[in-house]
Design a protein around this motif. Structure first.
Motif, mmCIF file in Angstrom:
data_model
loop_
_atom_site.group_PDB
_atom_site.id
_atom_site.type_symbol
_atom_site.label_atom_id
_atom_site.label_comp_id
_atom_site.label_asym_id
_atom_site.label_seq_id
_atom_site.Cartn_x
_atom_site.Cartn_y
_atom_site.Cartn_z
ATOM 1 N N PHE A 1 -3.983 6.544 -1.354
ATOM 2 C CA PHE A 1 -3.362 5.231 -1.216
ATOM 3 C C PHE A 1 -3.525 4.492 -2.538
ATOM 4 C CE2 PHE A 1 -4.515 5.346 3.493
ATOM 5 C CZ PHE A 1 -3.223 5.609 3.899
ATOM 6 N N GLU B 1 -7.393 2.246 -5.599
ATOM 7 C CA GLU B 1 -6.836 3.543 -5.241
ATOM 8 C C GLU B 1 -7.937 4.320 -4.540
ATOM 9 O OE1 GLU B 1 -4.036 6.959 -7.177
ATOM 10 O OE2 GLU B 1 -5.274 5.797 -8.539
ATOM 11 N N TRP C 1 -3.093 0.559 -3.771
ATOM 12 C CA TRP C 1 -2.861 -0.820 -3.365
ATOM 13 C C TRP C 1 -2.390 -1.610 -4.563
ATOM 14 C CZ3 TRP C 1 -6.745 2.024 -1.099
ATOM 15 C CH2 TRP C 1 -6.775 2.033 0.298
ATOM 16 N N GLU D 1 1.524 5.308 -0.292
ATOM 17 C CA GLU D 1 0.884 6.604 -0.088
ATOM 18 C C GLU D 1 1.497 7.615 -1.053
ATOM 19 O OE1 GLU D 1 0.178 9.907 3.398
ATOM 20 O OE2 GLU D 1 0.505 7.828 3.980
ATOM 21 N N ARG E 1 0.880 -1.165 0.000
ATOM 22 C CA ARG E 1 0.000 0.000 0.000
ATOM 23 C C ARG E 1 0.914 1.210 0.000
ATOM 24 N NH1 ARG E 1 -3.039 1.823 5.217
ATOM 25 N NH2 ARG E 1 -1.014 2.790 5.481
#
Length: 102
Positions: free
Chosen positions: A64, A55, A66, A19, A17
């Protein structure tokens, strides 16, 4: 070797994940490669094949993303699992040490 941008992330043996500031616009299911330097002492980066899972906004103005790792060799998967286990154990040891300090 080119320096990689520092980004907050959480990872497991299954994926990452990540950021980011802005939305990436990556389509769910699209394939790509994530480049990372798994530890400070490693002089080079590694490229891992990934698929976009989702997202979403973080609620703090960031997003985020993923990513799921695509199938990799058994040796690479075992090395990744060992590395993540060591990072986890180090994090636990640091937390215990912090608890004992006045």
């Amino acid at each position: 070797a080119q320096d990689l941008d520092l980004r907050p992330l959480r990872w497991s043996r299954r994926g990452i994940r990540l950021e980011q500031g802005a939305r990436s616009g990556a389509a769910v299911g699209s394939l790509g490669v994530i480049r990372l330097q798994p530890c400070d002492w490693l002089p080079d980066h590694i490229d891992l094949p990934v698929a976009v899972l989702a997202e979403a906004a973080t609620g703090a103005g960031a997003h985020f993303l993923w990513l799921r790792f695509e199938p990799m060799s058994d040796a690479l998967e075992m090395a990744l699992e060992r590395h993540l286990f060591r990072l986890h154990r180090r994090q636990i040891a640091q937390a215990r040490l912090a608890e004992r300090r006045p």
